[in-house]
Design a protein around this motif. Structure first.
Motif, PDB file in Angstrom:
ATOM      1  N   THR A  38     -49.659 -61.022  22.962  1.00  0.00           N
ATOM      2  CA  THR A  38     -50.938 -60.554  22.444  1.00  0.00           C
ATOM      3  C   THR A  38     -50.767 -59.810  21.122  1.00  0.00           C
ATOM      4  O   THR A  38     -49.930 -58.919  21.000  1.00  0.00           O
ATOM      5  N   VAL A  39     -51.584 -60.203  20.151  1.00  0.00           N
ATOM      6  CA  VAL A  39     -51.615 -59.538  18.846  1.00  0.00           C
ATOM      7  C   VAL A  39     -52.802 -58.584  18.769  1.00  0.00           C
ATOM      8  O   VAL A  39     -52.675 -57.451  18.308  1.00  0.00           O
ATOM      9  N   ALA A  40     -53.972 -59.035  19.215  1.00  0.00           N
ATOM     10  CA  ALA A  40     -55.175 -58.193  19.220  1.00  0.00           C
ATOM     11  C   ALA A  40     -56.157 -58.741  20.239  1.00  0.00           C
ATOM     12  O   ALA A  40     -56.226 -59.946  20.485  1.00  0.00           O
ATOM     13  N   THR A  41     -56.913 -57.840  20.835  1.00  0.00           N
ATOM     14  CA  THR A  41     -57.959 -58.227  21.766  1.00  0.00           C
ATOM     15  C   THR A  41     -59.130 -57.279  21.567  1.00  0.00           C
ATOM     16  O   THR A  41     -59.076 -56.364  20.750  1.00  0.00           O
ATOM     17  N   PHE A 343     -58.073 -49.065  18.604  1.00  0.00           N
ATOM     18  CA  PHE A 343     -57.183 -48.358  19.519  1.00  0.00           C
ATOM     19  C   PHE A 343     -55.904 -49.164  19.681  1.00  0.00           C
ATOM     20  O   PHE A 343     -55.947 -50.390  19.788  1.00  0.00           O
ATOM     21  N   ASN A 344     -54.773 -48.476  19.732  1.00  0.00           N
ATOM     22  CA  ASN A 344     -53.559 -49.135  20.179  1.00  0.00           C
ATOM     23  C   ASN A 344     -53.671 -49.387  21.678  1.00  0.00           C
ATOM     24  O   ASN A 344     -54.330 -48.628  22.406  1.00  0.00           O
ATOM     25  N   PHE A 348     -55.576 -47.960  25.842  1.00  0.00           N
ATOM     26  CA  PHE A 348     -56.631 -48.824  26.357  1.00  0.00           C
ATOM     27  C   PHE A 348     -57.553 -48.115  27.361  1.00  0.00           C
ATOM     28  O   PHE A 348     -58.775 -48.347  27.328  1.00  0.00           O
ATOM     29  N   PRO A 349     -57.058 -47.265  28.264  1.00  0.00           N
ATOM     30  CA  PRO A 349     -58.001 -46.582  29.162  1.00  0.00           C
ATOM     31  C   PRO A 349     -59.078 -45.801  28.417  1.00  0.00           C
ATOM     32  O   PRO A 349     -60.250 -45.822  28.808  1.00  0.00           O
ATOM     33  N   GLU A 350     -58.690 -45.136  27.319  1.00  0.00           N
ATOM     34  CA  GLU A 350     -59.669 -44.398  26.523  1.00  0.00           C
ATOM     35  C   GLU A 350     -60.635 -45.359  25.826  1.00  0.00           C
ATOM     36  O   GLU A 350     -61.837 -45.100  25.731  1.00  0.00           O
ATOM     37  N   ALA A 351     -60.103 -46.483  25.336  1.00  0.00           N
ATOM     38  CA  ALA A 351     -60.950 -47.468  24.663  1.00  0.00           C
ATOM     39  C   ALA A 351     -61.976 -48.055  25.629  1.00  0.00           C
ATOM     40  O   ALA A 351     -63.163 -48.207  25.287  1.00  0.00           O
ATOM     41  N   TYR A 352     -61.534 -48.388  26.836  1.00  0.00           N
ATOM     42  CA  TYR A 352     -62.435 -48.969  27.826  1.00  0.00           C
ATOM     43  C   TYR A 352     -63.518 -47.964  28.229  1.00  0.00           C
ATOM     44  O   TYR A 352     -64.703 -48.311  28.354  1.00  0.00           O
ATOM     45  N   ILE A 367     -58.475 -53.772  19.848  1.00  0.00           N
ATOM     46  CA  ILE A 367     -57.292 -53.286  20.553  1.00  0.00           C
ATOM     47  C   ILE A 367     -56.080 -53.951  19.912  1.00  0.00           C
ATOM     48  O   ILE A 367     -55.966 -55.178  19.914  1.00  0.00           O
ATOM     49  N   THR A 368     -55.179 -53.161  19.366  1.00  0.00           N
ATOM     50  CA  THR A 368     -54.042 -53.715  18.634  1.00  0.00           C
ATOM     51  C   THR A 368     -52.743 -53.499  19.399  1.00  0.00           C
ATOM     52  O   THR A 368     -52.614 -52.584  20.206  1.00  0.00           O
ATOM     53  N   PHE A 369     -51.797 -54.365  19.119  1.00  0.00           N
ATOM     54  CA  PHE A 369     -50.472 -54.351  19.752  1.00  0.00           C
ATOM     55  C   PHE A 369     -49.439 -54.338  18.629  1.00  0.00           C
ATOM     56  O   PHE A 369     -48.810 -55.351  18.347  1.00  0.00           O
TER      57      PHE A 369
END
Length: 375
Positions: A38-41, A343-344, A348-352, A367-369
């Motif tokens: 995954t690169v970005a989602t 968000f990195n 992700f929990p904070e982004a969600y 969402i970046t990786f």
């Protein structure tokens, strides 16, 4: 690898948790299957559980369509750009290609891509491990991927924004459904009910298609501010169904030719759409029903008696996503202004939480990786 899981809490809300799980294997899977890094989602509205409100679930009840989100590795994430790191030959993609692609949970749940996979492989999509894109690695298939362009529309464009070709494809598919149903757009008065990320994309695309009036409707003011920047001629802040209907009728002098339901979960949002649509007008139902087991769409006597036409939209073809990619690459549809937060994946929990609970003014998250990215 690290993967997010979406989990119920005792308060009926949902939180995201990151756990360590094994990297999926493509051994013994059909030719064309690929292992992706995954690169970005991005978090789509269909990835969210709504807040349970026991008094009024009509605007946003519990959502659980297509996938068992709680048990799925990577949740229900399906808007994703990823790098091919392993393939089962023969395969249309090469190791190192960066693509927009469909996850296995999307492939299993969306008829158009499921049929393409099963016809090509002579195997059931249900044999694939169900997985979303909220994780570091996942499985995809070559025919449900689109190569990322080698160019960008302008120098400061982040190639990870190409992830928006997935939702843009669903918007193009919806508009095409109007056209194939002989519903004109030019010189029509249109209301887009719901100005989340997809509602805003719908507003942006329609604003370039010659509608006479384009009315954005939502319950959150910052979304309406964005809708006006995206080309809406008017914005209506919803306090309740009656006040919203009265304001729309005041703006139009009558009712709209087309209303577009972008909220999902139906109930009051669909009732509002039907109440503002003229006799023999059209309601385009883009928003998803709550679940396959609670998917009955109730049509009241009033729109039935007034010959209001309902059109549903779902399951775009891969050609539609390819078109969406080309529109972004050429600069004809800008998507950078849709993303409000980045968000990195470690956060992700904070982004969600921000997306699910309308915090921080979030409209759409990237969402970046960074540890994975070759872009």
């Amino acid at each position: 690898m690290k993967a997010a899981f979406l989990c119920h809490t005792n308060s009926q809300s949902v939180v995201a948790e990151i756990r360590d799980v094994a990297i999926p294997s493509i051994d013994k899977l059909p030719a064309g299957v690929m292992l992706m890094k995954t690169v970005a989602t991005s978090v789509c509205g269909s990835d969210l559980w709504g807040k349970m409100n026991t008094k009024d679930q009509t605007w946003r009840g519990v959502i659980d369509h297509y996938w068992n989100k709680e048990g799925a590795v990577g949740g229900s994430g399906h808007e994703v750009v990823a790098e091919v790191i392993q393939v089962n030959e023969p395969c249309k993609r090469k190791v190192g290609n960066v693509v927009l692609c469909m996850t296995t949970n999307y492939l299993q749940g969306v008829d158009s891509v499921r049929e393409e996979y099963e016809k090509a492989t002579n195997s059931s999509a249900d044999d694939l491990p169900s997985q979303g894109s909220f994780c570091e690695y996942f499985i995809s298939y070559d025919s449900v991927s689109v190569l990322l362009p080698q160019t960008v529309p302008y120098p400061d464009f982040d190639p990870r924004w190409y992830v928006a070709a997935q939702p843009l494809g669903t918007i193009l598919h919806a508009i095409k459904n109007l056209e194939t149903s002989s519903v004109p757009i030019v010189n029509q008065t249109i209301a887009v009910v719901g100005q989340g990320q997809n509602g805003l994309l719908m507003t942006k695309v329609l604003s370039k298609m010659g509608c006479k009036k384009l009315i954005a409707v939502d319950r959150i003011k910052n979304r309406l501010d964005k809708a006006l920047l995206f080309g809406a001629t008017d914005a209506v802040l919803v306090e309740n169904e009656t006040s919203a209907r009265d304001e729309i009728i005041r703006l139009t002098g009558d009712q709209v030719d087309i209303s577009i339901e972008m909220v999902g979960h139906h109930g009051a949002a669909l009732d509002l759409c039907t109440s503002i649509t003229r006799n023999s007008g059209t309601v385009l139902v883009f928003g998803l029903p709550p679940s396959p087991t609670h998917s009955v769409m109730k049509i009241a006597w009033d729109p039935f008696a007034r010959n209001v036409r309902f059109i549903t939209t779902h399951a775009p073809s891969m050609e539609t996503f390819t078109l969406a990619m080309s529109l972004i690459e050429s600069g004809r549809v800008s998507v950078s202004d849709l993303f409000t937060h980045r968000f990195n994946f470690s956060l992700f929990p904070e982004a969600y939480d921000a997306a699910a609970n309308y915090k921080l003014g979030v409209i759409k998250t990237l969402i970046t990786f960074e540890n994975n990215s070759k872009l």
